[in-house]
Scaffold this active site. Structure first.
Site, PDB file in Angstrom:
ATOM      1  N   GLU A  58       0.703  -1.493  -0.294  1.00 28.90           N
ATOM      2  CA  GLU A  58      -0.021  -0.481  -0.265  1.00 28.90           C
ATOM      3  C   GLU A  58       1.275   1.370  -0.073  1.00 28.90           C
ATOM      4  O   GLU A  58       0.631   2.330  -0.430  1.00 28.90           O
ATOM      5  CB  GLU A  58      -1.179  -0.044   1.631  1.00 28.90           C
ATOM      6  CG  GLU A  58      -2.165  -0.973   1.046  1.00 28.90           C
ATOM      7  CD  GLU A  58      -2.965  -1.479   2.425  1.00 28.90           C
ATOM      8  OE1 GLU A  58      -3.989  -0.902   2.149  1.00 28.90           O
ATOM      9  OE2 GLU A  58      -2.568  -1.512   3.493  1.00 28.90           O
ATOM     10  N   GLU A  94      -4.149  -9.447   3.768  1.00 27.85           N
ATOM     11  CA  GLU A  94      -5.551  -9.042   4.834  1.00 27.85           C
ATOM     12  C   GLU A  94      -6.212 -10.153   5.367  1.00 27.85           C
ATOM     13  O   GLU A  94      -7.015  -9.692   6.681  1.00 27.85           O
ATOM     14  CB  GLU A  94      -5.172  -7.493   4.764  1.00 27.85           C
ATOM     15  CG  GLU A  94      -3.952  -6.666   5.125  1.00 27.85           C
ATOM     16  CD  GLU A  94      -3.727  -6.730   4.010  1.00 27.85           C
ATOM     17  OE1 GLU A  94      -2.561  -5.722   3.609  1.00 27.85           O
ATOM     18  OE2 GLU A  94      -3.609  -6.944   2.530  1.00 27.85           O
TER      19      GLU A  94
END
Length: 691
Positions: free
Chosen positions: A105, A125
């Protein structure tokens, strides 16, 4: 400092230095922002490179900070990414080895990204019951496309950087030194304006809604809820302005991070790591080198165990006493590998290589120089005795002598040798080449060196190693016996096998107790009960399982067990004969059958596991409650989203568990229910197993 700053001419290189994987914790985020601001304040710097020290760009956020003030403390990961994205000077991510989660990210917030071949790229995740919460669901679809982003985010599986080379994720795949290549790239683009931002790209697809709906349908299979939330966040990236999509992602992340599912999955993540740490064995204990192995027994277990060694690149010799048994075992192994090859899951070269690593012998002397030998013969003490006496005679000094026993006394097995310090239990689970769990059984004389070596080997074999002390059934099977006993009593009182199995499978169990018994073979538990009748004559069971076995209904292998089966088909069909047997047995023992709810079924079975586990903890058979959870998550099909029996009990509340056991103890099964002292004590203090 967890980030270092160096100027290379007009390029500032910021290196994340938070080993082992440069996790994006509060200290690292703070240091990174300070370094970026330093570069922005220096007029001589024209471009910025962000990279990671060691063998990772960044493995992502620090999971230990989740649900804590540090997770949101400024600068948050969102803030760091905003600082990077809004930098007036171009920021280049120099990606190598590992770039996952928050690390990916962060790189997506950079203006440019360069990477070395072989780098693992992932947003994992979902495996923690979450979604990428720092822009991953919004930015990744903009650079790799809708379908690939859906695949990566809903599975959490890594992709290699070179496979993503033709997407907008990377501006260049580097050859040679990563940082040097990134500096050269930064010098080349330093003066280009405007600075490209991923947020300014659009998510397009000619069949957008069809693809999203198909992904929704796929994500709703199973019991995990996070995959569907991932799809909806990606849909927001496609359908909403960027800032609204980011807000949707953030709100969903906050909702998921406090969910029972994420709590359970994060518990499992940390429990697996904790299980490899043996409290009283020093971290610097020497590890014995294992470059060759032997397995005694070419049956189902022996063959599966041998495949584990071959899969890890360790040559292994299988010892049998009869030529036909050896030939059959080796043929089955070869067929298993060939089937995997034919399904495209193994290359022809790897298939041939693994088959070649496995050989057979009828001579004990041929295995004498192996570094480890694993006994996988019939579960009978006299058979083990003859094997271990012979192994003691032929194995070289320093070899590890392991037993795959699932219930027998390892100390007694070790006493058959003159080197009990070299004997350890290595209880593989069937099918041994597939199941992740490996119970490592520590005898009273097993040396620290052998124990540490067995744990290290479990990692090499890609198993979850959990240490158990010596007792009948160790951790998993000792608990399972109480589970199976309760299942039998439920039949006596009013249930049929299909109802019990259905109740457990609705909760997310891979199989209910009766389908599981049919798969494993009802004759296995039958033999254990016959041994129990001699050793523990006061131990009560429902007699239905014995009656079933007396009819020769041993399960799938005989085409009949608790269920009926058709040739070549593992579908379990309810059996009128078995249902009548169960009803007749209730009459014989004077029980009036009653309607039993699914809630009672699930509580009695799961709390039977929990109660026995409390005894196991109290006796020191298991080091920690989370070890018990790992045994059941990785070896017994306990639902991952519930986190294991001990975490489940913690979630329900131990006082409620105690009250339920005491309530059920007033019924037919009362004589087998006695609340474990540790469970009673923790409940009274309003404490948990997993503190």
């Amino acid at each position: 400092m967890t980030a270092e700053y160096q100027a290379h001419g007009a390029v500032a290189v910021i290196t994340l230095t938070n080993p082992p994987v440069n996790g994006m914790n509060f200290q690292t985020r703070t240091a990174a922002v300070e370094c970026i601001n330093r570069a922005l304040d220096d007029a001589s710097i024209k471009a910025i490179v962000i990279t990671g020290a060691g063998n990772a760009f960044s493995g992502g956020a620090d999971i230990k900070e989740f649900n804590s003030p540090k997770a949101l403390a400024e600068p948050s990961l969102h803030t760091l990414i905003d600082v990077v994205e809004n930098s007036s000077k171009p920021v280049v991510a120099a990606i190598h080895h590992v770039c996952m989660g928050g690390g990916l990210e962060l790189s997506l917030g950079c203006h440019y990204r360069v990477a070395t071949p072989g780098t693992q790229i992932a947003l994992p995740e979902v495996k923690l019951g979450l979604l990428p919460g720092a822009g991953g669901t919004q930015r990744l679809p903009r650079v790799v496309g809708l379908e690939l982003a859906l695949k990566m985010i809903t599975s959490g599986a890594p992709e290699l950087s070179e496979k993503l080379a033709n997407t907008a994720l990377f501006d260049e795949i580097l050859t040679g030194d990563c940082v040097a290549g990134a500096i050269a790239f930064a010098e080349k683009i330093a003066d280009l304006r405007p600075l490209p931002k991923v947020r300014n790209l659009n998510v397009t697809h000619p069949q957008l809604q069809e693809v999203l709906n198909a992904a929704r349908a796929q994500a709703q299979r199973g019991f995990l809820k996070a995959p569907l939330h991932c799809v909806e966040a990606i849909a927001a990236a496609a359908n909403l302005p960027f800032d609204e999509g980011i807000q949707f992602e953030r709100q969903t992340f906050y909702k998921l991070v406090v969910s029972p599912e994420s709590t359970a999955l994060r518990h499992a993540f940390f429990a697996e790591r904790a299980a490899s740490k043996i409290p009283d064995v020093p971290a610097d204990t020497p590890i014995r080198s294992i470059k060759s192995a032997a397995v005694v027994g070419a049956g189902t277990m022996g063959g599966g165990i041998a495949m584990n060694f071959a899969n890890a690149g360790i040559p292994v010799v299988i010892l049998e006493t009869k030529p036909e048994a050896l030939e059959k075992g080796l043929a089955i192994i070869a067929k298993n590998y060939q089937n995997t090859r034919d399904k495209g899951k193994l290359s022809p070269e790897k298939c041939a290589e693994r088959i070649a690593l496995i050989s057979g012998t009828l001579d004990y002397n041929a295995i004498g120089q192996a570094d480890i030998v694993v006994e996988a013969v019939f579960e009978e003490m006299n058979v083990k005795k003859s094997v271990f006496e012979k192994l003691d005679e032929v194995m070289r000094q320093g070899a590890i002598l392991a037993s795959n026993t699932s219930t027998l006394d390892l100390n007694k097995i070790a006493s058959f040798t003159k080197r009990p310090q070299d004997v350890v239990g290595m209880h593989f689970f069937s099918p041994a080449n597939v199941m992740k769990l490996l119970e490592i059984v520590r005898g009273k004389e097993t040396s620290n060196e052998v124990l540490a070596s067995a744990m290290a080997l479990s990692k090499k074999l890609k198993k979850v190693g959990v240490v158990s002390g010596v007792c009948d059934g160790f951790i998993g099977n000792r608990m399972l016996e109480q589970y199976i006993r309760q299942a039998g009593f439920l039949l006596d009182e009013g249930c049929l096998p299909a109802q019990v199995d259905s109740a457990m499978e609705k909760m997310g169990f891979a199989m209910g107790p009766f389908r599981m018994s049919d798969l494993a073979g009802n004759d296995i538990s039958y033999a254990i009960r016959k041994r129990r009748a001699i050793e523990k004559p006061d131990m009560l069971y429902s007699k239905t399982a014995d009656q079933l076995c007396e009819l020769g209904r041993f399960g799938q292998k005989t085409g009949a067990g608790w269920y009926d089966y058709q040739a070549g088909d593992r579908t379990a069909h309810p059996s009128d004969l078995v249902n009548q047997l169960i009803n007749d047995h209730s009459k014989q023992i004077g029980i009036e059958r009653r309607a039993i709810t699914d809630q009672e079924i699930t509580e009695r079975l799961i709390y039977a596991l929990v109660n026995e586990a409390a005894y196991i903890l109290e006796e020191g058979i298991a080091h920690r409650a989370s070890d018990i959870d790992m045994v059941y998550l990785s070896g017994y099909g306990f639902p991952l989203h519930l986190g294991g029996p001990m975490l489940y009990a913690d979630t329900v509340g131990l006082a409620k568990v105690v009250a339920a056991i005491q309530h059920y103890a007033q019924g037919h099964c009362g004589k087998v229910w006695k609340v474990a002292p540790l469970l009673q004590e923790l409940a009274a203090k309003e404490q948990k197993f997993n503190a």
